[in-house]
Design an enzyme around this catalytic site. Structure first.
Site, PDB file in Angstrom:
ATOM      1  N   ARG A 188      28.760  50.361  35.195  1.00  0.00           N
ATOM      2  CA  ARG A 188      30.219  50.235  35.373  1.00  0.00           C
ATOM      3  C   ARG A 188      30.480  48.853  35.974  1.00  0.00           C
ATOM      4  O   ARG A 188      29.834  48.485  36.954  1.00  0.00           O
ATOM      5  CB  ARG A 188      30.787  51.335  36.288  1.00  0.00           C
ATOM      6  CG  ARG A 188      30.964  52.677  35.585  1.00  0.00           C
ATOM      7  CD  ARG A 188      31.831  53.627  36.379  1.00  0.00           C
ATOM      8  NE  ARG A 188      33.252  53.414  36.159  1.00  0.00           N
ATOM      9  CZ  ARG A 188      34.204  54.026  36.888  1.00  0.00           C
ATOM     10  NH1 ARG A 188      33.865  54.846  37.862  1.00  0.00           N
ATOM     11  NH2 ARG A 188      35.477  53.806  36.629  1.00  0.00           N
ATOM     12  N   LYS A 220      42.087  51.170  41.423  1.00  0.00           N
ATOM     13  CA  LYS A 220      42.497  51.972  40.261  1.00  0.00           C
ATOM     14  C   LYS A 220      43.827  51.516  39.687  1.00  0.00           C
ATOM     15  O   LYS A 220      44.757  51.220  40.439  1.00  0.00           O
ATOM     16  CB  LYS A 220      42.559  53.443  40.695  1.00  0.00           C
ATOM     17  CG  LYS A 220      42.923  54.439  39.623  1.00  0.00           C
ATOM     18  CD  LYS A 220      42.084  54.358  38.380  1.00  0.00           C
ATOM     19  CE  LYS A 220      40.608  54.517  38.638  1.00  0.00           C
ATOM     20  NZ  LYS A 220      39.761  54.137  37.491  1.00  0.00           N
ATOM     21  N   ASP A 223      37.838  48.925  44.822  1.00  0.00           N
ATOM     22  CA  ASP A 223      36.541  48.767  44.156  1.00  0.00           C
ATOM     23  C   ASP A 223      35.945  47.391  44.401  1.00  0.00           C
ATOM     24  O   ASP A 223      34.750  47.180  44.207  1.00  0.00           O
ATOM     25  CB  ASP A 223      36.682  49.000  42.653  1.00  0.00           C
ATOM     26  CG  ASP A 223      36.837  50.483  42.405  1.00  0.00           C
ATOM     27  OD1 ASP A 223      37.943  51.005  42.614  1.00  0.00           O
ATOM     28  OD2 ASP A 223      35.826  51.125  42.048  1.00  0.00           O
ATOM     29  N   ARG A 259      31.608  58.996  40.877  1.00  0.00           N
ATOM     30  CA  ARG A 259      32.511  57.860  40.723  1.00  0.00           C
ATOM     31  C   ARG A 259      32.999  57.482  42.118  1.00  0.00           C
ATOM     32  O   ARG A 259      32.660  58.121  43.098  1.00  0.00           O
ATOM     33  CB  ARG A 259      33.660  58.120  39.721  1.00  0.00           C
ATOM     34  CG  ARG A 259      34.079  59.514  39.443  1.00  0.00           C
ATOM     35  CD  ARG A 259      34.908  60.145  40.514  1.00  0.00           C
ATOM     36  NE  ARG A 259      35.931  59.241  41.015  1.00  0.00           N
ATOM     37  CZ  ARG A 259      36.407  59.265  42.225  1.00  0.00           C
ATOM     38  NH1 ARG A 259      35.969  60.144  43.119  1.00  0.00           N
ATOM     39  NH2 ARG A 259      37.326  58.428  42.623  1.00  0.00           N
TER      40      ARG A 259
HETATM   41  O1  MRU Z   1      37.315  55.089  38.318  1.00  0.00           O
HETATM   42  P1  MRU Z   1      36.993  55.640  39.673  1.00  0.00           P
HETATM   43  O2  MRU Z   1      37.372  57.063  39.846  1.00  0.00           O
HETATM   44  O3  MRU Z   1      35.572  55.370  40.059  1.00  0.00           O
HETATM   45  O4  MRU Z   1      37.912  54.781  40.640  1.00  0.00           O
HETATM   46  C1  MRU Z   1      37.838  54.977  42.013  1.00  0.00           C
HETATM   47  C2  MRU Z   1      38.835  54.190  42.773  1.00  0.00           C
HETATM   48  O5  MRU Z   1      39.619  53.453  42.218  1.00  0.00           O
HETATM   49  C3  MRU Z   1      38.761  54.265  44.267  1.00  0.00           C
HETATM   50  O6  MRU Z   1      40.026  54.018  44.820  1.00  0.00           O
HETATM   51  C4  MRU Z   1      37.780  53.216  44.790  1.00  0.00           C
HETATM   52  O7  MRU Z   1      36.562  53.307  44.144  1.00  0.00           O
HETATM   53  C5  MRU Z   1      37.579  53.324  46.241  1.00  0.00           C
HETATM   54  S1  MRU Z   1      36.532  54.675  46.633  1.00  0.00           S
HETATM   55  C6  MRU Z   1      36.429  54.837  48.301  1.00  0.00           C
END
Ligand code: MRU
Length: 356
Positions: free
Chosen positions: A88, A251, A240, A51
């Site tokens: 995703r 997030k 993201d 992830r």
């Molecule tokens: O749902 P996830 O664990 O994939 O979410 C990850 C995040 O929100 C991170 O902050 C984001 O992907 C940046 S990773 C360098």
């Protein structure tokens, strides 16, 4: 970075197999898992064995390599690319990596395609490592400045896991922290637990521990009072998808931290490689926000006294729940974007100044 003093990356390719660290088992069990087919790669992204925006991009790139190994056929490759993109929806890195691979592979003949795909996947991975390192060196300057002014430990709050486990190495939000620590600057990290999947508590705290960086896990709602008490010098989070206007999708809960930071004059930085910029979507309401299974809310997972990972329900079976995985922090709450090319204002002017 290190786990039990051994250097790892989050993903690598060996003997026609993609190797990953299974993040659903961390911090309780360290398991290296084999991905042998494109379906394995899609599943690993969906169930979050891998992830974090850059890492799911890299996994998708290797997923296409696995697809070619499985069946060297154009329509299978095309279907694989569509399924990978759909695995995703929110992190733009996934589509970015698949599009980059497919562009490279377009028109390539069957005899050469595997080598070219592998080379491109490896270059996506190496580029991410180098970009994350540069993000660290650029962000280090901000931490250095606060440290000089304060002449005491710099307290940094972060949300979710934008650490090396979310990338290939270094991380985005954590890279300036790792660089500061390596330079002997005293840092302490407030780690938001990050319900419901607890990426902060399970992954960020774990990786900081392994690097010997002082950190404290806090509930997702504690950041506000810590800021009111002057116990947070700065926030750094990952993203993201960052729009060209500087709006930051990250997030769920990031937005509320940014509001609290604004109210308390705490600088709020977002660290990102350019692969996370969405130059096309103009309105943040058009960003596809992932909604995950409500069982992630109604159940928690942990380790029992027999060293077994166990899942238990924590609220009434009849209760409805909603599990939105991301939110958007408007650019006006972001102090600056830390990228591989430097730090800029969270705006179209800022981003275009760095990325012509
Ligand atoms: O749902 P996830 O664990 O994939 O979410 C990850 C995040 O929100 C991170 O902050 C984001 O992907 C940046 S990773 C360098």
């Amino acid at each position: 970075m290190r786990i039990e003093n051994k250097a790892y990356r989050t993903i690598w390719f060996e003997d026609n197999i993609v190797k990953i660290i299974d993040q659903t088992k961390l911090p309780h069990k360290f398991i290296i898992k084999n991905l042998k087919t494109v379906a394995d790669a899609i599943n690993a992204i969906k169930i979050m064995e891998v992830r974090g925006a850059p890492l799911i991009g890299a996994t998708a790139a290797y997923g296409l390599v696995l697809s070619i190994i499985e069946k060297n056929d154009l329509s299978f490759l095309k279907k694989s690319s569509e399924d990978l993109i759909a695995s995703r929806p929110t992190a733009i890195n996934l589509k970015w990596a698949v599009d980059r691979m497919m562009k490279k592979l377009s028109g390539v003949n069957n005899n050469d395609i595997l080598n070219i795909a592998l080379k491109e996947a490896k270059s996506i991975v190496e580029e991410d490592v180098s970009f994350c390192k540069s993000i660290g060196l650029n962000g280090l300057k901000i931490i250095e400045e606060i440290s000089k002014k304060k002449n005491d430990t710099v307290n940094i709050l972060t949300h979710c896991n934008a650490g090396w486990l979310a990338t290939i190495d270094w991380g985005t939000a954590t890279s300036p922290i790792y660089h500061a620590h390596q330079k002997g600057i005293k840092v302490h990290v407030w780690v938001d637990e990050t319900r419901p999947r607890n990426q902060g508590a399970n992954l960020t705290s774990y990786e900081l521990n392994e690097e010997g960086i002082s950190n404290t896990v806090i509930t997702d709602n504690a950041g506000g009072i810590l800021m009111q008490r002057d116990q947070v010098d700065m926030c750094i989070v990952g993203t993201d998808r960052t729009l060209a206007n500087g709006d930051v999708c990250n997030k769920i809960g990031t937005y509320l931290k940014a509001l609290a930071a604004k109210d308390n004059n705490v600088p709020f930085y977002v660290a990102l490689p350019s692969s996370t910029i969405d130059w096309n979507i103009k309105d943040h309401k058009k960003i596809p926000i992932e909604e995950r299974d409500s069982e992630e809310l109604s159940h928690v997972e942990g380790i029992d006294k027999n060293n077994q990972i166990t899942k238990v329900r924590i609220y009434p079976e009849k209760s409805k729940s909603m599990n939105l995985a991301f939110d958007v922090t408007p650019a006006k709450y972001v102090t600056g974007l830390i990228t591989e090319k430097g730090i800029c204002e969270a705006s179209e002017k800022g981003l275009k100044g760095l990325f012509k």
